[in-house]
Design a protein around this motif. Structure first.
Motif, mmCIF file in Angstrom:
data_model
loop_
_atom_site.group_PDB
_atom_site.id
_atom_site.type_symbol
_atom_site.label_atom_id
_atom_site.label_comp_id
_atom_site.label_asym_id
_atom_site.label_seq_id
_atom_site.Cartn_x
_atom_site.Cartn_y
_atom_site.Cartn_z
ATOM 1 N N UNK A 71 135.796 92.680 4.659
ATOM 2 C CA UNK A 71 134.862 92.556 5.786
ATOM 3 C C UNK A 71 135.061 93.610 6.870
ATOM 4 N N UNK A 72 136.230 94.234 6.931
ATOM 5 C CA UNK A 72 136.494 95.135 8.060
ATOM 6 C C UNK A 72 136.802 96.572 7.651
ATOM 7 N N UNK A 73 137.162 96.833 6.400
ATOM 8 C CA UNK A 73 137.618 98.175 6.028
ATOM 9 C C UNK A 73 136.541 99.223 6.271
ATOM 10 N N UNK A 74 135.330 98.982 5.759
ATOM 11 C CA UNK A 74 134.267 99.969 5.926
ATOM 12 C C UNK A 74 133.819 100.100 7.384
ATOM 13 N N UNK A 75 133.618 98.996 8.118
ATOM 14 C CA UNK A 75 133.276 99.155 9.546
ATOM 15 C C UNK A 75 134.361 99.895 10.327
ATOM 16 N N UNK A 76 135.639 99.614 10.036
ATOM 17 C CA UNK A 76 136.715 100.335 10.728
ATOM 18 C C UNK A 76 136.672 101.818 10.414
ATOM 19 N N UNK A 77 136.447 102.159 9.131
ATOM 20 C CA UNK A 77 136.377 103.564 8.743
ATOM 21 C C UNK A 77 135.195 104.251 9.416
ATOM 22 N N UNK A 78 134.074 103.565 9.468
ATOM 23 C CA UNK A 78 132.905 104.134 10.139
ATOM 24 C C UNK A 78 133.184 104.391 11.619
ATOM 25 N N UNK A 79 133.775 103.396 12.289
ATOM 26 C CA UNK A 79 134.118 103.590 13.693
ATOM 27 C C UNK A 79 135.116 104.715 13.903
ATOM 28 N N UNK A 80 136.085 104.827 12.978
ATOM 29 C CA UNK A 80 137.071 105.905 13.076
ATOM 30 C C UNK A 80 136.409 107.264 12.956
ATOM 31 N N UNK A 81 135.513 107.409 11.992
ATOM 32 C CA UNK A 81 134.835 108.692 11.794
ATOM 33 C C UNK A 81 133.924 109.025 12.972
ATOM 34 N N UNK A 82 133.270 108.011 13.536
ATOM 35 C CA UNK A 82 132.426 108.252 14.714
ATOM 36 C C UNK A 82 133.274 108.723 15.886
#
Length: 589
Positions: free
Chosen positions: A439-450
């Protein structure tokens, strides 16, 4: 307790970590050890390295006036250098017999092209050297004045001549150059000497001589010509003609043949040794005339280690100095860098403590411990990658670590919070860890890249400021990616070890802080237009307030040094300048 786990077709890194605990534990220990070793090996400097895009081209024309030097020397050099690629502008100043031109490249000049451009500048200036007026010395080039001579020692002497002190410093310089990581060692305050032959035209005419005849006789006496070789069966012996001048004393012993008789040269001219004109800058230590040794470090060195090694060598030099010569350390960049690094490190530790305190308060003791153990792993991975990228500890990289600190714990906190939420619902720790990844891996990665994308303009700016701040982008990139890796690979395993098997639910309870927050949230959502208006008004006020802020690249330096510029008229002599400097020293003493 009930087990609930979603079966996913995609790879789940957190589940893989729990299935391969021995390997993941090994990776954790290897990361910590590698990070610790990298931290000890990282270079310590005050500022990151960057390319100086300015070159100095100088020439001298002894005896020329300011007008002649400007029109016949400076202008001609500038006209040729205007052909330089990537040229921004030329600055120049001219004094009687001296011309200095500063070649300034555009700010967006690629650092890799600067060396090639300086080669072109040398070629272009050398092309016109033959067309310059007779007597011009140069052009000379300096593209290394950006070297930082951060350590300076001053030497004063009592009972020694200037020449004797210089000879001693030449020996010390040769000894210092054998120290590890020494880049350059320059002598400061050295006055080059020249031998002057003064004559009276009337006196020469009384002997039937002219100036050229005397000059030709001196040149012939000092000429270096091959005298032949004696060949033997087992060796060759080279012959040389004696009589060459070794000093002004040997020049004074020269004899001229004049109208069938011989006259000592000293009967016709006056021979003396004087300082070269134009003179070099003087160097004074605590009001006393002296000489200085300016030492720079090689680009690959660690300034703290270099400063310590150099101090040890200079202590040995001081013990061997003859009585009458005193050594004083004038500048020590190592001390400044140590204080700067220690200051940033202290702030970094304080920031870590604050973050951990917030974690313990908001998440609880055990969840806070998970975040606590995640931070060293993130920092260790960051230090290892910094060493691989060639980034040391300096004000920009340490500032980047402090900026990233509040961000690099977010991923671990999100992972832990997701696990805690599942445990409160009765899930087992493995399922909770797997759910956190899902539930959080992809949203965290997206936020990190942003977040990283926000610093891309800093890292790839085609300017000197971009080159200087490149480590800001790189450190944030490395630390945030390391944070995500730790959050999805190591934090679930740490959470499975530390978090309890079951946790009491507090989402439905009477948490007062939570109740206050929910009440305020409901009030805000009930008045959407008022909320948006207040947000817009706050944005406008912030923009207006930003216009009142002072703009500066870095805050003023807190180094315990004060630079005072003392400017006299261009025609002022070195003696007049020295006299005014002594008056200023008396005021500051």
């Amino acid at each position: 307790m009930r087990s609930k786990s979603s079966t996913l077709s995609s790879f789940n890194l957190s589940s893989w970590a729990l299935d391969n605990k021995p390997l993941v534990v090994f990776l954790m220990l290897a990361t910590l050890i590698a990070g610790l070793m990298s931290f000890t090996r990282l270079s310590r400097n005050e500022d990151p390295p960057f390319t100086i895009k300015t070159m100095v081209v100088s020439a001298s024309w002894p005896g020329a006036s300011t007008r002649d030097t400007t029109h016949l020397l400076t202008d001609r050099i500038e006209q040729k250098l205007e052909e330089t690629p990537w040229l921004d502008h030329l600055d120049s100043y001219t004094r009687p017999g001296e011309s200095v031109v500063l070649v300034n490249l555009r700010d967006d000049t690629p650092p890799g092209e600067v060396t090639k451009i300086w080669y072109q500048v040398r070629k272009k200036a050398s092309d016109i050297a033959a067309t310059l007026p007779n007597g011009v010395q140069g052009p000379f080039f300096d593209d290394e004045f950006g070297d930082t001579f951060g350590i300076i020692y001053g030497f004063t002497a009592e009972g020694f001549s200037d020449r004797a002190l210089r000879d001693k410093l030449d020996q010390i310089r040769a000894d210092i150059l054998r120290t590890k990581d020494v880049g350059k060692v320059n002598l400061l305050g050295v006055q080059e000497e020249q031998i002057v032959v003064e004559f009276s035209p009337k006196r020469l005419a009384s002997y039937g001589l002219d100036v050229q005849a005397v000059v030709r006789a001196i040149q012939a006496q000092n000429a270096v010509t091959p005298a032949g070789v004696i060949r033997r069966t087992d060796e060759q012996i080279g012959l040389s003609v004696s009589g060459a001048f070794a000093s002004e004393a040997s020049l004074k012993t020269m004899t001229l043949a004049v109208n069938g008789r011989f006259l000592p040269l000293t009967d016709l001219v006056t021979v003396k040794r004087v300082d070269a004109d134009p003179p070099a800058p003087l160097f004074r230590v605590n009001g006393r005339k002296g000489l200085g040794l300016a030492i720079s470090m090689a680009p690959t060195g660690n300034l703290l280690d270099f400063s310590a090694a150099l101090k040890a060598r200079m202590r040995g030099v001081a013990e061997k100095l003859p009585h009458g010569i005193e050594m004083t350390q004038v500048a020590d960049q190592g001390t400044v860098v140590k204080e700067a690094v220690d200051g940033f490190t202290k702030v970094l530790v304080e920031a870590i403590v604050i973050v951990l305190a917030v974690s313990f308060v908001s998440l609880g003791a055990r969840a806070g411990l998970v975040v606590t153990f995640s931070i060293p792993l993130v920092l260790a991975m960051t230090f290892s990658c910094m060493e691989l990228a060639g980034i040391g500890l300096q004000r920009v990289s340490l500032g980047a670590l402090i900026i990233a600190l509040g961000l690099l714990v977010d991923d671990a906190m999100i992972t832990v919070e997701a696990m805690v939420g599942r445990l409160e619902r009765g899930w087992d720790r493995r399922s909770a860890a797997s759910y956190a990844y899902e539930t959080t891996a992809f949203p965290m990665l997206t936020g990190t890249l942003v977040m990283i994308a926000g610093f891309v303009p800093v890292g790839f700016a085609a300017s000197s400021a971009g080159e200087y701040c490149y480590s800001l982008f790189m450190v944030i990139l490395i630390s945030l990616l390391a944070s995500w890796i730790v959050a999805v690979l190591f934090s679930p395993l740490i959470g499975a070890w530390i978090l309890p098997k079951t946790m009491a639910s507090h989402g439905e309870g009477g948490d007062r802080l939570r109740q206050v927050f929910e009440k305020r949230l409901e009030q805000v959502l009930a008045r959407p237009y008022m909320t948006l208006g207040a947000a817009a008004a706050a944005l406008v006020l912030a923009c207006i307030g930003a216009t009142q802020l002072q703009e500066q690249f870095f805050p003023p330096s807190d180094r315990p040094e004060l630079l005072v510029s003392l400017n006299l008229p261009n025609a002022a002599s070195i003696d007049a300048t020295d006299a005014e400097a002594k008056k200023l020293e008396a005021i500051l003493a």
